[in-house]
Design an enzyme around this catalytic site. Sequence first.
Site, PDB file in Angstrom:
ATOM      1  N   HIS A 116      10.970   5.878 -28.892  1.00  0.00           N
ATOM      2  CA  HIS A 116      10.238   7.081 -28.481  1.00  0.00           C
ATOM      3  C   HIS A 116      11.126   8.317 -28.606  1.00  0.00           C
ATOM      4  CE1 HIS A 116       7.278   9.287 -25.838  1.00  0.00           C
ATOM      5  NE2 HIS A 116       8.364  10.033 -25.658  1.00  0.00           N
ATOM      6  N   GLU A 117      12.307   8.247 -28.006  1.00  0.00           N
ATOM      7  CA  GLU A 117      13.200   9.411 -28.043  1.00  0.00           C
ATOM      8  C   GLU A 117      13.654   9.709 -29.466  1.00  0.00           C
ATOM      9  OE1 GLU A 117      13.098  11.279 -25.629  1.00  0.00           O
ATOM     10  OE2 GLU A 117      12.279   9.847 -24.198  1.00  0.00           O
ATOM     11  N   HIS A 156      11.174  11.943 -31.173  1.00  0.00           N
ATOM     12  CA  HIS A 156      11.419  13.358 -30.880  1.00  0.00           C
ATOM     13  C   HIS A 156      12.611  13.858 -31.703  1.00  0.00           C
ATOM     14  CE1 HIS A 156       8.556  13.839 -27.672  1.00  0.00           C
ATOM     15  NE2 HIS A 156       9.111  12.937 -26.885  1.00  0.00           N
ATOM     16  N   HIS A 190      11.750  14.525 -35.282  1.00  0.00           N
ATOM     17  CA  HIS A 190      10.956  15.752 -35.362  1.00  0.00           C
ATOM     18  C   HIS A 190      11.891  16.967 -35.404  1.00  0.00           C
ATOM     19  CE1 HIS A 190       6.986  17.697 -33.661  1.00  0.00           C
ATOM     20  NE2 HIS A 190       7.166  17.942 -34.933  1.00  0.00           N
TER      21      HIS A 190
HETATM   22 ZN    ZN Z   1       8.352  12.069 -25.113  1.00  0.00          ZN
END
Ligand code: ZN
Length: 690
Positions: A475-476, A479, A482
């Site tokens: 998940h991290e 980010h 991105h």
């Molecule tokens: Zn998040």
Amino acid sequence: MTEQNPLLDFSGLPRFDAIKAEHVTPAIDTLLAQSRTVVSQLEAPQEQVSWDNFVAPLEQATELLGRAWGIVSHLNNVVDTPELRATYNENQPKVTEFWTALGQNEVLFAKYKALRASAEFATLSPARQRIIDNAVRDFRMGGAELPAEQKERYAAIQEQHAAVSTRFSENVLDATNDFKLLVADEADLAGVPADVKAAARAAAEKEGKAGYEFSLHFPSYFPLLQFADKRELREAIYRANATKASDQAEGFSKKEDWDNTANIVTLLKLRDEEAKLLGYRNFAEVSLVPKMAQSPEQVISFLEDLAQRARPYAQQDLDELKQFAREELGLDELKAWDIPYASEKLQERRYAFSAQEVKQYFPEPKVVDGLFRLIQRLFNVEIKTDSAPVWHPDVRFFRIERAGKLIGQFYLDLYARAGKSGGAWMDDARGRRASGDKVQTPVAYLTCNFTEPAVVDGVAQPSLFTHDEVITLFHEFGHGLHHMLTVVDELGVSGISGVEWDAVELPSQFMENFCWEWDVLEHMTAHASTGEPLPRALYDKMLAAKNFQSGLQTLRQVEFSLLDMHLHYDYDANGSQSVQAVIDGVRQQFALIIPPAFNRFQNSFGHIFAGGYAAGYYSYKWAEVLSADVYAAFEEAQAISPAATAETGKRYLEEILSVGGSRPALESFTAFRGREPSIDALLRHSGMAA
Ligand SMILES: [Zn+2]
């Protein structure tokens, strides 16, 4: 003197080996002074406001302040020391004050508007146009355009709102800290795990009491609700938790003082007044201005549609649970305080495997390597070990390259330790910007709080991750990608900057999906002692358990989102209807589980009354629709060929990941998918497809 302050050295990566608490105040004061000088220079009349003579110098001046303060905040989060905390707290008000004043500076606002209206605007790149549009929007939403008298009222509303909102969370906190449930006899705790009992025993001991003490803190009350065989005990803790900070509270040392009922109404009134001052019909409209969703009506119909689709699955979940509770647990009527208990028992019965067993297959080196290989394959990049000054010996540093060219770098700080804030997060150390040949590549901090490697006979054993921890890491990293794989040249909208709040979780949730893919798991697992990959049978059980009660859970999230929307959309806080009546109305229409009449869950719903989620709680589900639909494109491609998957990865990179906030999220999504988002993939992934 300034030459020697490492916090003021922006020539390369942050000098974490040299930066000390004593550097903070002089560096921040210097940068604040420099920024103020530039701001006052830019306040002087200009014949023609342009990007180059106005936006660029303003951005330049404030970026360095932002970066230096980012380093200080980061250190405060990962290596908290008394000296650092003191200097952080001392400098924070100055920095906040600077940004607040900048956001309300009318001269700068007028110049942004002049630039927006100038002939130059049409000649600017879309990214620059978006930065200007965002700036004008933010000034306007901050009340900068109101006549003097209303501006004063706007400021008063903000002030009062902040005070009441703080009071709301203080009441919740005080009530949570206050309530104690003392269990004298261990026999009454049948079913409760040993570690939970030990913690309760220690809590009682600390206060010189005999027996076991439980509180309303989640790690204390929830296991009691989940495991205690004694029904009266579950009821007592459920009731306390569901009534804290309300008119229904019993067993707390204060009642009226901590009751949030009036605070909720005050907050809703203030928000409504703010919306009307700004020229909107309701606060939901205000909340949605900087978001991807277009209107409250669109959000409400999205939620109602999801409720309708989830309902049959939720009904099935509930029927199963009721039947199990009746037949196996002797609970003829399933009460609110029986639901976590019965659910836990049903889950144990149905999916017999432990998180501990799964954990043996996820040693850190294998997981990190698997993650890196996935990223390299999907996005045609290379991840290599790199070196840089770090804040702790456990921190590692990497670089991402494509065809030998540096794209971005990141710090990886995986383990929990004293002085490090809990949770996991990605933050930017530096954003991408470029002009001509000069490129500033992005740098990210990836921070987790996993268990550190154990040392056995003087040898460090690889840390073993739970599957949840693996998901968190992915998940991290979503980010992080991105932020790092952006190709946008303008700082204000590169990477995650300027991305709409309800779309920002798309790349992170997207990455989570790979943690459930057999092909990925097979290659990133190796049993700690045998080296065997994850067995298929265990994987199948994990997958089956993934969607346990997902119908009920979806319906519950929708219920919270809908009552949040209605309270900020069509509820008249100045009228005679109560907040409770709005909530009851939503539940009657959409919920299957109706809480008891004494339940005052809203009185501790901090997300919308003390956090940033007012008329925004829907964002969780909204972003999940996007990420599931994006991932479905990869599933479709995988069914065709590896070449199709590679092409999909390239398109995702080009249309979503790399464009950041330079264009609306909906445009990026549509460019990738060839159509608007559809809810089908989310339903299918949650086991709710027809
Ligand atoms: Zn998040």
